[in-house]
Design a protein around this motif. Structure first.
Motif, short mmCIF file in Angstrom:
data_model
loop_
_atom_site.label_atom_id
_atom_site.label_comp_id
_atom_site.label_asym_id
_atom_site.label_seq_id
_atom_site.Cartn_x
_atom_site.Cartn_y
_atom_site.Cartn_z
N GLU A 1 -2.18 -12.84 -5.29
CA GLU A 1 -2.47 -11.94 -4.16
C GLU A 1 -3.86 -11.32 -4.28
OE1 GLU A 1 -2.52 -10.61 -1.11
OE2 GLU A 1 -0.35 -10.35 -1.12
N SER A 2 -4.38 -10.91 -3.16
CA SER A 2 -5.70 -10.28 -3.14
C SER A 2 -5.72 -9.00 -3.96
CB SER A 2 -6.05 -9.97 -1.69
OG SER A 2 -7.27 -9.31 -1.62
N ALA A 3 -6.84 -8.79 -4.63
CA ALA A 3 -7.10 -7.55 -5.38
C ALA A 3 -6.26 -7.37 -6.64
CB ALA A 3 -6.97 -6.31 -4.50
N GLN B 1 -6.27 -13.45 -0.13
CA GLN B 1 -5.60 -13.12 1.14
C GLN B 1 -4.78 -14.30 1.62
OE1 GLN B 1 -8.03 -12.40 4.57
NE2 GLN B 1 -6.52 -11.10 5.56
N ASN C 1 2.00 -3.24 -8.85
CA ASN C 1 2.40 -3.56 -7.48
C ASN C 1 3.44 -4.68 -7.46
OD1 ASN C 1 2.49 -4.75 -4.88
ND2 ASN C 1 0.48 -3.87 -4.39
N THR D 1 2.94 -7.99 -5.42
CA THR D 1 2.05 -9.04 -5.94
C THR D 1 2.80 -9.94 -6.91
OG1 THR D 1 1.26 -7.73 -7.82
CG2 THR D 1 0.04 -7.52 -5.74
N LEU E 1 -3.40 0.20 -16.58
CA LEU E 1 -2.80 1.21 -15.69
C LEU E 1 -1.29 1.31 -15.94
CD1 LEU E 1 -4.59 0.37 -12.31
CD2 LEU E 1 -5.18 2.15 -13.96
N LYS F 1 1.20 3.53 -14.21
CA LYS F 1 1.63 3.29 -12.83
C LYS F 1 2.40 1.97 -12.69
CE LYS F 1 -0.87 4.36 -9.48
NZ LYS F 1 -1.85 3.70 -8.61
N LYS G 1 -10.26 -4.94 -17.26
CA LYS G 1 -11.07 -3.75 -17.49
C LYS G 1 -11.31 -3.52 -18.98
CE LYS G 1 -11.33 1.09 -16.25
NZ LYS G 1 -10.86 2.10 -15.31
#
Ligand SMILES: Nc1nc2c(ncn2[C@@H]2O[C@H](COP(=O)(O)OP(=O)(O)OP(=O)(O)O)[C@@H](O)[C@H]2O)c(=O)[nH]1
Ligand SMILES: [Mg+2]
Lengths: 213, 805
Positions: free
Chosen positions: A30-32, A81, A106, A109, A139, A142, A167
C-alpha cells in the motif's frame, strides 16, 4: 540490529572465484508504507522524512556479498496507490524475489499486503521468494498489527518475515540478506520458470535470461 | 509637511526568534513536528496581501538561521512614542479615527491585533496614521509559536492578563491609547508586575478611565477632555469585554466629530509612486540586504554559540538555561532607497508610465538567460511596470499578456500572469466558496499520506497552512470533476498553483481547473491507460523524429517510456523537478500550449543523450530513477524550437480537449494498435501541402518504379521499397539520387515525408530511415492515393531520365 551502512556492496578484494548473481526484486505494498524508504535505506543508507511518493515505479540496484557469491539486486520500487495496480505485473513478471511491505501502525495496509501475496502466488513465477516486511517498527507505540499475527501468516504462506524500520535502519539490510540467502544461486537453478528474469517486455535481449554469470 | 528624513526610509525590519520544540519530538504520523518558524511563515503569507491606507504594508517574512524570523514592512513618519509634542483634542480624534478604521478592517478579517501600542502607531507630519507590524499575534498563532509574551503590560486588558480575551481586548487597548493621548503616558515608572496588578485592581472600579486619571493625579486634566472623546474612552474601558464598544461604533462616533481631517498628500510620482512591493523587489535586486542592515544595527548579534548552549538538557529533550531573546526586541532597522534610486537615476520620467500603443523598447538583457534577467534590476523595472499595465487591462489585454509572457514573466507577478494565460476570470471566489471542501471521502487517506511528501523542501508548502490548503484544493477539484479520480501526482500538479497563489486559494483552484482540460485532458480518468499509452507513444515518436539516433538506441535496449515517463506527463513534470524549475517549464507551457510537453520530454532526453547512448538498460533506467541536474532554460529553449519546427499534425493526439478534426486534409488519426507500433508519426495532407509550398520537405515515394513513372508528386524521389535492404543501415545503399536528396534534406532541416501506397511498407521504411539516424521522418497520412484525390495538382508525370534508378 543491522548496521546503518550500505557498504554491503563492497566486494572482498581479490576473490576471483566469487560468483556474481543478478536477481530482480520488486517491492509491493500500500501507498506510504515505506517501500521507497526501505530501498533508499538499503541502497544509499539514507532516510528522507519527506520521501516523495512514487508514480509508476523507480529502479535502483544494490550489491550484497555472501560467503561465496556476490548478489546484485535489481530493485523495482512500485507505486502503492491501488490505481497504479495495473502497472504492477510489468514489474513483478519475471521477478525472482519480492518484498511485500505493510505499515505496522495501520491494519488496512496489512490486509493489502495479504492481497499482494495472493496475487504473487497466483501470477508471479512459482519459484519467487517472497518476504513480508512490517515497516515503521520504530513507531511501536502506535502498533496496530501484532508481530505474532504477521509471523503466523508468514509461516502459513512460507514467507520470510521481519519487522523493519527504514528510519532506524533496523532489519533493513537483514531482510535483503535473508532473501539473497534464500535465492537459488547454482547455475541453472534460477532458470526454469524464472528464465524471464529481468524481462520487461517481450523480445528483450537474451542477456536477461540467466540470472547467474 | 513631511520632512525629508521621513521620506528617506520607506521600509523597516524587525526580528525575533520562534519557539524551539523541545527535543526531537515527532508528530503522531512519525514525521518531525513542523518548526514554529514555518508555521509563522505560513500564517504570515496572508498578512502580505493586506492593503489598507492605515496599515503599513507587509513586504516580506524571512526565515533566518536558528528559527529566526525577520519581518519586513512599510514604515513612515514617527511612532506616537517618539512624538514628544502634546496633541490637541482634534488631533487625538483624528488619530483615533484612523487607528479605529485600521482596527475595524483587521477585525473584519478576523485578525486580532493584541499588541497595539504607542510604539507601533505611526504618524506623519500631515496627520496620517498607519499601524506598524500589527500581525504579530496573528502570525505567531496567538503567541504560541514564540517564547516571549506579546503586548506591553500597560496596554493589556484585564481579561488578557487573566489569560483570556478576544477581539474586545483590542478595544480596551485602544481606550488606553486614547487616554494616554489625552492625559499623558500611564504607569511610567512602574515595573511590569505592579502595572499588571494596577490593571487588575481596576476590576472593582465603576469607571476605570476616571480611576486611572485619579491614580495619575490627572483627574482635572481628564475632565477637560471633550465630552465626546471622554465618552468614547469610557465605552472602550469597560471591564466586561461584552460591554465594550466595537470598532464599528468607535469609527462611527469619531467620524461625527467633524474635525478637519488629514492634509491631502499628493500621490508621489516617479519611483516613489510605484507599488511598494515592486520597490522592495527592485531594491533587493540592486543588492539591498535586509539581514546585513539588521546586523549593522545590532539587531542580529552573532554571539559565540557556546554562550547560547543550554546549561542542561533533560531526558525528554527540554533544555534549561542558555539565553535566547527572552523578550520581544521592539527595535527596528529602517532602510532607505538610496541604493535603488542611484541605480535607476538615469531612467527618464516618462518611462515610469509606459503606454500600450507605444512601441516597446528592446532591452539588451533579452539575450541573456531568463534566470539572469530575473535578477536584473533595470530589466525587471521595465518588465514589471509594463506587466502591471497589461494586468490592469485584463481580460481585454489577454493577447498582449500572452505575447509578453512569451519573452518572459517577471517572478513577482507570475501568479497573475499565469491566471491570465489560463483565462481565469469572473467571480472565482464565489464559485470556490460554494464547493464543499470538508466532507470526508474515501480518497482522503491517500491525499493525507501524499501531502506531507509533496514538495516539502518548500517552506510554504511544508507548514500546516500549506497542507490544509493543498488538501482543500484537491478535494474541491475532485468534487467538481466527478468524472475524474485522485491519482497520486495530482498533489504535485496542484502544488505550483498553490505556491504562486498561497493567499488566493480561489485563484489557485481556478488555475488548476483551467490547466487540466488544456494539458491533461482525461489523464485522471479512473481508467486512463489508453490516454497514457497514446501520450507515451506520441512522445516516443517525437523522440524518433528529432533524435533518431537516441531513439534507435533506446528501442534496441528495450527502454520504453512506460518505465520512466509516466510521472513526467501525468504531472507535467511537477513531480520530477523542484518548484523553481517547474515555474520556468510552465511559463513556456502556458504560452506554447499542449503540444510542448512532448517536446520537453525529448529535450530532457537530448540533454542526457551522451550518457544514454553509452548506457545499457540498467544504467538508463537508473539515470531516470534519480534524474541528474537538467538545465531547464536550455530544455525549454530546445523544446520550443522543436515544437515550432514540427508540423502540427505529427503531434496530434486523440485525447485532447480540442475540437474534433473534420477536414479530411487535416486528419491523421489512426487506430491505437497502429499508433503503438509506429515509430514515425503521420503528417496530415494539409501540413504536407504547406511544407511543399515552402519547399521544406523531401518526399520519398516508395512505390514501385512502374507506378511512380505513371504519376508522382512533383519533386519527389522514388525509392521502390522492394529494392531496399533493411539490414543495411547506410543511406548510400538507396542509390545516388535518393542519398543526395536525403542528405540535402537533413542538412537543410527539411522534413522527410514517406509516401506509399500502403501503410505497412511506409512504416517499415520510416523505421529504416530512423535507424539510419535520419531525423524529421514522417509518414504521409493516407499515402499517395489520398493525396492524389485531394490535391491532384501536386502530381506530374516524371520525365524519364536515363540512369535514375
Ligand atoms: N517512522 C517511520 N516512518 C517511515 C518509515 N519508513 C517510511 N516512513 C515514512 O512514511 C512515509 C511514506 O514512505 P515512502 O517510502 O514514501 O512510502 P512508499 O511505500 O514508497 O509510498 P508510495 O510511493 O506512495 O507507494 C514517508 O513520510 C516516510 O518518511 C519508518 O520506518 N519509520
Ligand atoms: Mg514510494
Amino acid at each position: 540490529m543491522a548496521t546503518n551502512r550500505s557498504g554491503a556492496s563492497q566486494r572482498p578484494n581479490g576473490a576471483p572465484q566469487t560468483k556474481v548473481c543478478q536477481f530482480k526484486l520488486v517491492l509491493l505494498g500500500e501507498s506510504a508504507v515505506g517501500k521507497s524508504s526501505l530501498v533508499l535505506r538499503f541502497v544509499k543508507g539514507q532516510f528522507h522524512e519527506y520521501q516523495e511518493s512514487t508514480i509508476g515505479a523507480a529502479f535502483l540496484t544494490q550489491t550484497v556479498c555472501l560467503d561465496d557469491t556476490t548478489v546484485k539486486f535489481e530493485i523495482w520500487d512500485t507505486a502503492g496507490q491501488e490505481r497504479y495496480h495495473s502497472l504492477a505485473p510489468m514489474y513483478y513478471r519475471g521477478a525472482q524475489a519480492a518484498i511485500v511491505v505493510y505499515d505496522i501502525t495501520n491494519q488496512d495496509t496489512f490486509g493489502r499486503a495479504k492481497n499482494w501475496v495472493k496475487e504473487l502466488q497466483r501470477q508471479a513465477s512459482p519459484s519467487i521468494v517472497i518476504a513480508l516486511a512490517g515497516n515503521k517498527s520504530d513507531l511501536a507505540a502506535k502498533r496496530m498489527v501484532e508481530f505474532d499475527e504477521a509471523q503466523a501468516y508468514a509461516d502459513e504462506n512460507g514467507l520470510l518475515f521481519m519487522e523493519t524500520s527504514a528510519k532506524t535502519a533496523m532489519n533493513v539490510n537483514d531482510i535483503f540478506l535473508a532473501i539473497a540467502n534464500k535465492l537459488p544461486k547454482s547455475e541453472g537453478a534460477g532458470g526454469g520458470s524464472a528464465a524471464g528474469a529481468r524481462r520487461l517486455a517481450d523480445g528483450e535481449q537474451p542477456r536477461s535470461s540467466a540470472c547467474c554469470k | 509637511m513631511r520632512d525629508n528624513n521621513e521620506e528617506k526610509f520607506i521600509f523597516a525590519a524587525c526580528t525575533y526568534f520562534a519557539k524551539n520544540h523541545p527535543g526531537e519530538t515527532c508528530g503522531s504520523n512519525g514525521l518531525p513536528l513542523t518548526p514554529s518558524s514555518i508555521s509563522i511563515l505560513g500564517r504570515a503569507q496572508r498578512l502580505l496581501t493586506i492593503q489598507h491606507p492605515n496599515l503599513c504594508t507587509y513586504l516580506d517574512i524571512i526565515r533566518g538561521k536558528h528559527e529566526r524570523i525577520i519581518v519586513v514592512t512599510e514604515v513612515f513618519g514617527k511612532s506616537l512614542e517618539e512624538w514628544k509634542s502634546k496633541f490637541s483634542f482634534d488631533e487625538v480624534t483624528n488619530i483615533g479615527l484612523q487607528i479605529s478604521k485600521a482596527m475595524l478592517f483587521l477585525h473584519k478579517q478576523d485578525i486580532v491585533h493584541r499588541t497595539l501600542a504607542d510604539g507601533n502607531i505611526l504618524l506623519d507630519g500631515s496627520g496620517r496614521v498607519k499601524l506598524f507590524n500589527y500581525g504579530m499575534y496573528y502570525m505567531t498563532g496567538g503567541g504560541s509559536d514564540v517564547p516571549f509574551p506579546l503586548g506591553l503590560p500597560r496596554y493589556l486588558s484585564p481579561e488578557t492578563i487573566l489569560n483570556g480575551g478576544g477581539p474586545a481586548a483590542d478595544i480596551w487597548t485602544f481606550g488606553i491609547i486614547l487616554l494616554e493621548l489625552c492625559i499623558g503616558k500611564l504607569w511610567q515608572n512602574l515595573k511590569p508586575g505592579p502595572i499588571l496588578r494596577r490593571i487588575l485592581t481596576l476590576v472593582h472600579a465603576a469607571n476605570p478611565a476616571e480611576r486611572i486619571a485619579r491614580e495619575h493625579d490627572c483627574f482635572e486634566a481628564y475632565k477637560l477632555v471633550s465630552d465626546h472623546l471622554r465618552n468614547i474612552i469610557e465605552k472602550c474601558l469597560k471591564i466586561y469585554p461584552s460591554e465594550r464598544a466595537t470598532f464599528e461604533e468607535v469609527v462611527e462616533e469619531l467620524s461625527q466629530a467633524n474635525v478637519k481631517t488629514v492634509v491631502d498628500v499628493k500621490k508621489p510620482r516617479g519611483l516613489m509612486g510605484c507599488k511598494l512591493q515592486y520597490l522592495y523587489h527592485w531594491w533587493q535586486l540592486t543588492g539591498g540586504d535586509i539581514q546585513a542592515e539588521l546586523k549593522k544595527n545590532g539587531l542580529i548579534k552573532n554571539s559565540p554559540p557556546i554562550l547560547s548552549m543550554p546549561i542542561a538538557i533533560l531526558l525528554d529533550g527540554c533544555t534549561i538555561g542558555g539565553k535566547r531573546g527572552a523578550l520581544f526586541d521592539r527595535r527596528i532597522a529602517k532602510y532607505s532607497l538610496d541604493l535603488l534610486k542611484a541605480r535607476l537615476s538615469h531612467i527618464p520620467p516618462q518611462d515610469f508610465y509606459p503606454l500600450m500603443h507605444e512601441r516597446r523598447r528592446d532591452y539588451d538583457a533579452v539575450a541573456l538567460p531568463k534566470i539572469i534577467r530575473e535578477r536584473d534590476t533595470e530589466y525587471q523595472f521595465y518588465r514589471l511596470l509594463w506587466f502591471q499595465r497589461l494586468l490592469i487591462g485584463y481580460p481585454y489585454t489577454a493577447q498582449y499578456i500572452r505575447a509578453e509572457a512569451e519573452i518572459d514573466i517577471p517572478p513577482l507577478v507570475r501568479g497573475d500572469v499565469w491566471a491570465a494565460l489560463l483565462g481565469v476570470k469572473g467571480d472565482i471566489e464565489e464559485q470556490y466558496e460554494r464547493i464543499d471542501k470538508e466532507t470526508p471521502t474515501p480518497t482522503d487517506r491517500q491525499i493525507d499520506v501524499d501531502i506531507p511528501r509533496c514538495h516539502q523542501y518548500c517552506w510554504l508548502l511544508c507548514g500546516s497552512a500549506g497542507h490544509r490548503t493543498l488538501k482543500r484544493l484537491l478535494k474541491a477539484w475532485l468534487l467538481t470533476n466527478p468524472q475524474y479520480v485522485y491519482w497520486q501526482g495530482l498533489d504535485s500538479l496542484t502544488a505550483p498553483f498553490l505556491y504562486l497563489n498561497f493567499c488566493n486559494e480561489a485563484r489557485a483552484f481556478a488555475c488548476l481547473s483551467a490547466f487540466v482540460p488544456k494539458f491533461l485532458h482525461k489523464f485522471f480518468l479512473k481508467d486512463n491507460s489508453a490516454v497514457i499509452k497514446e501520450y507515451l507513444a506520441k512522445f516516443w515518436q517525437m523522440a524518433a523524429f528529432h533524435e533518431p539516433e537516441l531513439a534507435t538506441h533506446l528501442h534496441e535496449i528495450n527502454f520504453v517510456p512506460e518505465l520512466f515517463a509516466i510521472p513526467w506527463f501525468l504531472t507535467m513534470f511537477s513531480h520530477v523537478f523542484p518548484l523553481h524549475k517547474i515555474v520556468h517549464l510552465w511559463d513556456a507551457l502556458l504560452v506554447e500550449g499542449p503540444a510542448l510537453p512532448l517536446f520537453m520530454g525529448v529535450g530532457i532526453l537530448r540533454q542526457l543523450k551522451d550518457t544514454l547512448l553509452d548506457s545499457g538498460f540498467n544504467e538508463c533506467i537508473l539515470l531516470f530513477s534519480d534524474l541528474p541536474e537538467i538545465d531547464i532554460g536550455e530544455c525549454v529553449k530546445e523544446s520550443i524550437e522543436m515544437c515550432r519546427s514540427s508540423p502540427k499534425s505529427i503531434s496530434y493526439r486523440r485525447f485532447t480537449n480540442e475540437p474534433e478534426v473534420k477536414d479530411p486534409m487535416d486528419i491523421v488519426e489512426i487506430p491505437m494498435e497502429v499508433l503503438l507500433s509506429e515509430i514515425s508519426p503521420r503528417i496530415s495532407m494539409s501540413d504536407f501541402f504547406s511544407l511543399t509550398c515552402q519547399d521544406k520537405c523531401c518526399v520519398v515515394d516508395i512505390r514501385s518504379n512502374l507506378l511512380y513513372e505513371k504519376s508522382c508528386i512533383e519533386g519527389s524521389v522514388n525509392v521502390p521499397y522492394s529494392g531496399v535492404q533493411l539490414g543495411q543501415r547506410d543511406l548510400r545503399a538507396l542509390g545516388l539520387n535518393a542519398h543526395r536528396a536525403l542528405r540535402h534534406a537533413v542538412t537543410h532541416k527539411n522534413t522527410i515525408v514517406i509516401a506509399s501506397a500502403e501503410d505497412e511498407t511506409a512504416q517499415l521504411f520510416s523505421d529504416y530511415l530512423v535507424k539510419c539516424n535520419v531525423p524529421r521522418v514522417c509518414i504521409l497520412y493516407g499515402g499517395i492515393s489520398a493525396l492524389q484525390s485531394h490535391v491532384p495538382s501536386l502530381f506530374i508525370v516524371p520525365i524519364k531520365k536515363t540512369g535514375s534508378k
